[in-house]
Design a protein around this motif. Structure first.
Motif, PDB file in Angstrom:
ATOM      1  N   LEU A   1      16.052 -10.870  -3.860  1.00  0.00           N
ATOM      2  CA  LEU A   1      16.544  -9.586  -3.354  1.00  0.00           C
ATOM      3  C   LEU A   1      15.609  -8.477  -3.808  1.00  0.00           C
ATOM      4  O   LEU A   1      15.351  -8.326  -5.001  1.00  0.00           O
ATOM      5  N   ARG A   2      15.118  -7.675  -2.848  1.00  0.00           N
ATOM      6  CA  ARG A   2      14.153  -6.615  -3.154  1.00  0.00           C
ATOM      7  C   ARG A   2      14.616  -5.277  -2.593  1.00  0.00           C
ATOM      8  O   ARG A   2      15.310  -5.227  -1.587  1.00  0.00           O
ATOM      9  N   VAL A   3      14.143  -4.219  -3.243  1.00  0.00           N
ATOM     10  CA  VAL A   3      14.338  -2.862  -2.729  1.00  0.00           C
ATOM     11  C   VAL A   3      12.987  -2.176  -2.712  1.00  0.00           C
ATOM     12  O   VAL A   3      12.113  -2.485  -3.510  1.00  0.00           O
ATOM     13  N   PHE A   4      12.828  -1.228  -1.811  1.00  0.00           N
ATOM     14  CA  PHE A   4      11.585  -0.467  -1.732  1.00  0.00           C
ATOM     15  C   PHE A   4      11.618   0.651  -2.762  1.00  0.00           C
ATOM     16  O   PHE A   4      12.614   1.341  -2.922  1.00  0.00           O
ATOM     17  N   VAL A   5      10.505   0.815  -3.462  1.00  0.00           N
ATOM     18  CA  VAL A   5      10.376   1.886  -4.447  1.00  0.00           C
ATOM     19  C   VAL A   5       9.208   2.762  -4.029  1.00  0.00           C
ATOM     20  O   VAL A   5       8.094   2.278  -3.834  1.00  0.00           O
ATOM     21  N   ASP A   6       9.469   4.044  -3.880  1.00  0.00           N
ATOM     22  CA  ASP A   6       8.442   5.015  -3.535  1.00  0.00           C
ATOM     23  C   ASP A   6       7.341   5.008  -4.593  1.00  0.00           C
ATOM     24  O   ASP A   6       7.629   4.878  -5.779  1.00  0.00           O
ATOM     25  N   PRO A   7       6.081   5.167  -4.184  1.00  0.00           N
ATOM     26  CA  PRO A   7       4.986   5.136  -5.158  1.00  0.00           C
ATOM     27  C   PRO A   7       5.080   6.223  -6.226  1.00  0.00           C
ATOM     28  O   PRO A   7       4.523   6.085  -7.306  1.00  0.00           O
TER      29      PRO A   7
ATOM     30  N   ASP B   1       0.799  -1.220   0.000  1.00  0.00           N
ATOM     31  CA  ASP B   1       0.000   0.000   0.000  1.00  0.00           C
ATOM     32  C   ASP B   1       0.834   1.273   0.000  1.00  0.00           C
ATOM     33  O   ASP B   1       0.398   2.304  -0.476  1.00  0.00           O
ATOM     34  N   ALA B   2       2.045   1.223   0.543  1.00  0.00           N
ATOM     35  CA  ALA B   2       2.880   2.409   0.611  1.00  0.00           C
ATOM     36  C   ALA B   2       3.930   2.438  -0.497  1.00  0.00           C
ATOM     37  O   ALA B   2       4.822   3.241  -0.463  1.00  0.00           O
ATOM     38  N   GLY B   3       3.835   1.590  -1.460  1.00  0.00           N
ATOM     39  CA  GLY B   3       4.808   1.520  -2.544  1.00  0.00           C
ATOM     40  C   GLY B   3       5.010   0.080  -2.946  1.00  0.00           C
ATOM     41  O   GLY B   3       4.168  -0.762  -2.698  1.00  0.00           O
ATOM     42  N   ASP B   4       6.122  -0.179  -3.564  1.00  0.00           N
ATOM     43  CA  ASP B   4       6.432  -1.525  -4.022  1.00  0.00           C
ATOM     44  C   ASP B   4       7.763  -1.999  -3.486  1.00  0.00           C
ATOM     45  O   ASP B   4       8.714  -1.232  -3.377  1.00  0.00           O
TER      46      ASP B   4
END
Length: 177
Positions: A88-94, A9-12
């Protein structure tokens, strides 16, 4: 066509790679890269989310056409071998978008109206599933979920401003009849 991601909900949380086999005795691993920005995503100090925690990039380099990464948490070959297959994941801003205008993050696509090239309504894009060979669109229709290949030959248009994704229905793919 789509950097891999899972909806939040806050990004990906975008999949940028998968740990491959160990390289050498000091804990280096080959990484199966799933991003167009490996120099950014695997920069020294980058924190990558895994299903069980986090891995921090100590260093990375190209070797024989493969990305080799040393993670602070993988001290030796045994630890590197145990991490094989780790996503491996990184957070991406919406608000962030890929640099390439032909690429999209999942959160940009989920919820788009899906129509055929002749304008017939198909349904709504529920999610994108990422598989080794190709990505699949999961479209919610009146008849249930339909899997549709996410390739440019079959998805000629993605219009985020209009909230629409156009598919070229090859016989048997949508079965709208």
């Amino acid at each position: 066509m789509v950097p891999t991601a899972s909806h939040d909900d806050a990004g990906d949380w975008v999949v940028v790679g998968r740990v491959g086999r160990a390289h050498g005795i000091r804990g280096d691993v080959a990484v199966d890269v799933r991003t167009d920005e490996p120099e950014r995503r695997f920069a020294d100090g980058a924190a990558l989310r895994t299903p069980t925690g986090q891995l921090t990039v100590a260093s990375s380099r190209m070797h024989s056409g493969r990305l080799l990464v040393r993670f602070e948490e993988l001290a030796d070959r045994t630890a590197a071998e145990a991490a094989r297959g780790t996503e491996l994941r990184v957070f991406v801003d919406p608000e962030e978008t890929p640099a390439d205008p032909e690429e999209f993050y999942d959160h940009q696509l989920v919820g788009l109206r899906v129509v055929t090239t002749d304008g017939a309504a198909v349904g709504e894009l529920l999610r994108v599933e990422h598989h080794g060979a190709q990505d699949l669109l999961v479209i919610g229709t009146d008849r249930g979920e339909v899997l549709f290949p996410f390739v440019s030959a079959l998805v000629p248009e993605v219009d985020l401003d209009e909230g629409r994704l156009v598919v070229d229905d090859a016989p048997g793919l949508l079965d709208l009849e």
